[in-house]
Design an enzyme around this catalytic site. Structure first.
Site, PDB file in Angstrom:
ATOM      1  N   THR A  33       0.849  -1.201  -0.114  1.00 58.79           N
ATOM      2  CA  THR A  33      -0.023  -0.081   0.067  1.00 58.79           C
ATOM      3  C   THR A  33       0.839   1.241   0.023  1.00 58.79           C
ATOM      4  O   THR A  33       2.056   1.288   0.550  1.00 58.79           O
ATOM      5  CB  THR A  33      -1.135   0.100   1.200  1.00 58.79           C
ATOM      6  OG1 THR A  33      -0.426   0.341   2.466  1.00 58.79           O
ATOM      7  CG2 THR A  33      -1.629  -1.192   1.409  1.00 58.79           C
ATOM      8  N   ASP A  57      -4.781   4.914   3.085  1.00 60.19           N
ATOM      9  CA  ASP A  57      -4.288   5.966   4.535  1.00 60.19           C
ATOM     10  C   ASP A  57      -4.659   5.318   5.627  1.00 60.19           C
ATOM     11  O   ASP A  57      -5.875   4.915   5.751  1.00 60.19           O
ATOM     12  CB  ASP A  57      -4.870   7.190   4.215  1.00 60.19           C
ATOM     13  CG  ASP A  57      -4.614   8.414   5.037  1.00 60.19           C
ATOM     14  OD1 ASP A  57      -4.389   8.120   6.290  1.00 60.19           O
ATOM     15  OD2 ASP A  57      -4.152   9.503   4.929  1.00 60.19           O
ATOM     16  N   ASN A  84       3.822  -1.786   8.497  1.00 56.98           N
ATOM     17  CA  ASN A  84       5.166  -0.852   8.635  1.00 56.98           C
ATOM     18  C   ASN A  84       4.973   0.628   8.445  1.00 56.98           C
ATOM     19  O   ASN A  84       5.387   1.331   8.963  1.00 56.98           O
ATOM     20  CB  ASN A  84       6.008  -1.279   7.211  1.00 56.98           C
ATOM     21  CG  ASN A  84       6.870  -0.334   6.606  1.00 56.98           C
ATOM     22  OD1 ASN A  84       8.034  -0.152   7.614  1.00 56.98           O
ATOM     23  ND2 ASN A  84       6.574   0.647   5.790  1.00 56.98           N
ATOM     24  N   SER A 135       7.687  -1.975  15.015  1.00 57.11           N
ATOM     25  CA  SER A 135       7.646  -0.941  16.162  1.00 57.11           C
ATOM     26  C   SER A 135       9.027  -0.163  16.245  1.00 57.11           C
ATOM     27  O   SER A 135       9.528   0.319  15.016  1.00 57.11           O
ATOM     28  CB  SER A 135       7.355  -1.786  17.386  1.00 57.11           C
ATOM     29  OG  SER A 135       7.420  -0.786  18.529  1.00 57.11           O
ATOM     30  N   TYR A 149       4.636   9.660  20.218  1.00 55.98           N
ATOM     31  CA  TYR A 149       5.252   8.683  19.453  1.00 55.98           C
ATOM     32  C   TYR A 149       5.493   7.433  20.202  1.00 55.98           C
ATOM     33  O   TYR A 149       4.966   6.368  20.047  1.00 55.98           O
ATOM     34  CB  TYR A 149       6.529   8.957  19.039  1.00 55.98           C
ATOM     35  CG  TYR A 149       7.134   8.151  18.064  1.00 55.98           C
ATOM     36  CD1 TYR A 149       6.991   7.724  16.995  1.00 55.98           C
ATOM     37  CD2 TYR A 149       8.460   7.527  18.490  1.00 55.98           C
ATOM     38  CE1 TYR A 149       7.347   6.772  15.960  1.00 55.98           C
ATOM     39  CE2 TYR A 149       8.934   6.396  17.567  1.00 55.98           C
ATOM     40  CZ  TYR A 149       8.604   6.273  16.589  1.00 55.98           C
ATOM     41  OH  TYR A 149       9.057   5.206  15.626  1.00 55.98           O
ATOM     42  N   LYS A 153       3.511   3.490  20.007  1.00 51.29           N
ATOM     43  CA  LYS A 153       4.445   2.288  20.007  1.00 51.29           C
ATOM     44  C   LYS A 153       4.100   1.158  21.046  1.00 51.29           C
ATOM     45  O   LYS A 153       4.200  -0.050  20.912  1.00 51.29           O
ATOM     46  CB  LYS A 153       5.886   2.719  19.833  1.00 51.29           C
ATOM     47  CG  LYS A 153       6.375   3.372  18.460  1.00 51.29           C
ATOM     48  CD  LYS A 153       5.709   2.329  17.381  1.00 51.29           C
ATOM     49  CE  LYS A 153       6.179   3.237  16.011  1.00 51.29           C
ATOM     50  NZ  LYS A 153       5.887   2.425  15.038  1.00 51.29           N
ATOM     51  N   THR A 184      16.986   5.492   7.038  1.00 50.98           N
ATOM     52  CA  THR A 184      15.750   5.802   6.034  1.00 50.98           C
ATOM     53  C   THR A 184      15.416   7.424   6.245  1.00 50.98           C
ATOM     54  O   THR A 184      16.116   8.105   6.848  1.00 50.98           O
ATOM     55  CB  THR A 184      14.686   5.087   6.675  1.00 50.98           C
ATOM     56  OG1 THR A 184      14.278   5.339   7.879  1.00 50.98           O
ATOM     57  CG2 THR A 184      15.169   3.552   6.939  1.00 50.98           C
TER      58      THR A 184
END
Length: 277
Positions: A33, A57, A84, A135, A149, A153, A184
């Site tokens: 996706t 989304d 992910n 995670s 955040y 998690k 990344t």
């Protein structure tokens, strides 16, 4: 080599992209996706119908089920469902807006929950499957300036750990992946920050304001991490947690030791509240 089929959210960048590239190169199929159409056209051009793509989304709850159902219908079998997609939001809790709080929890927490729930009927019907939840070490350890955040998690880790026990009788296994910092786009392109308040300029929370500094690259290699994630799906039983990166291992073990050091001395006072009648 057996051909597996993966369903991965957020394949346009980061771990999602690395996983997709390695799986396709090895001959597997991927249902992926993306939020923006056309963002993986280079991969569809290279791998054709071995890459199935849909726009999604994670804040769109109804579309999550539609996309997951269609992926299973079109591909016939999906061996691994990998949650992910997600992003980072940094700033002191007081600095964050209500909309920022609602959006990150809808994406990183409830979005992942709904993907897993949408996949479960199909995985049960197959009699097997693996759920991979991306995670972070931040699901076990915390830093100031990242409270929301961490909330997402820690929440998704609790959900997945409980889910693993619920679905084990159906041949479905769960792995929570806890990477450290990786090179990344996470820290640069997808990271969001709160508008700073002067009151927090000299507080511990201010450390996160430099999170997007490109002069301080992360330690982890995303290609190596993706390879470890893929390799973990060949293990039986599945590892409940997969720690990736020496920084992740250090942060998690330190946090767990500190937590035990705080809790273990309380055994007598904890027992003092037991019913004795």
């Amino acid at each position: 080599m057996s051909q597996d089929t993966w369903f991965i959210t957020g394949i346009n960048s980061g771990f999602g992209r690395a996983l997709t590239e390695q799986l396709l190169a090895a001959g597997h199929r991927v249902a992926g996706t993306v939020r923006k159409e056309g963002s993986v056209d280079d991969l569809t051009g290279r791998y054709g119908d071995r890459l199935w793509v849909a726009r999604l989304d994670l804040t769109d709850r109804a579309r999550i089920r539609t996309v997951v159902d269609r992926a299973f219908a079109d591909l016939g079998r999906i061996d691994v469902v990998a949650n992910n997609a997600g992003y980072g939001l940094f700033g002191a809790a007081e600095e964050l807006t209500d909309d920022q709080i609602d959006h990150i929890l809808a994406t990183n927490l409830t979005g992942s929950i709904h993907v897993a729930r949408a996949a479960l009927p199909h995985l049960r019907a197959q009699g097997r499957g693996r759920i991979i939840q991306l995670s972070t070490y931040g699901g076990q350890a915390t830093h100031p300036g990242a409270s929301l955040y961490h909330a997402g998690k820690w929440g998704i880790e609790g959900f997945m750990e409980s889910l693993a026990k619920e679905v084990a009788p159906f041949g479905i296994e769960v792995t929570i992946v806890e990477p450290g910092g990786a090179r990344t786009e996470f820290r640069y392109d997808s990271l969001r920050t709160a508008a700073p308040m002067p009151a927090y300029d000299d507080s511990p929370a201010a450390m996160t304001r430099a999170a997007g500094d490109r002069s301080r690259p992360s330690l982890g290699d995303p290609a190596k991490m993706a390879a470890r994630i893929i390799e973990s799906t060949t293990r039986t039983p599945a590892p409940l947690r997969l720690v990736l990166g020496s920084d992740s291992h250090r942060f998690i073990t330190t946090a767990l030791r500190d937590r035990l050091a705080d809790i273990e001395p309380q055994a007598r006072t904890a027992a003092s509240t037991d019913w004795t009648g």
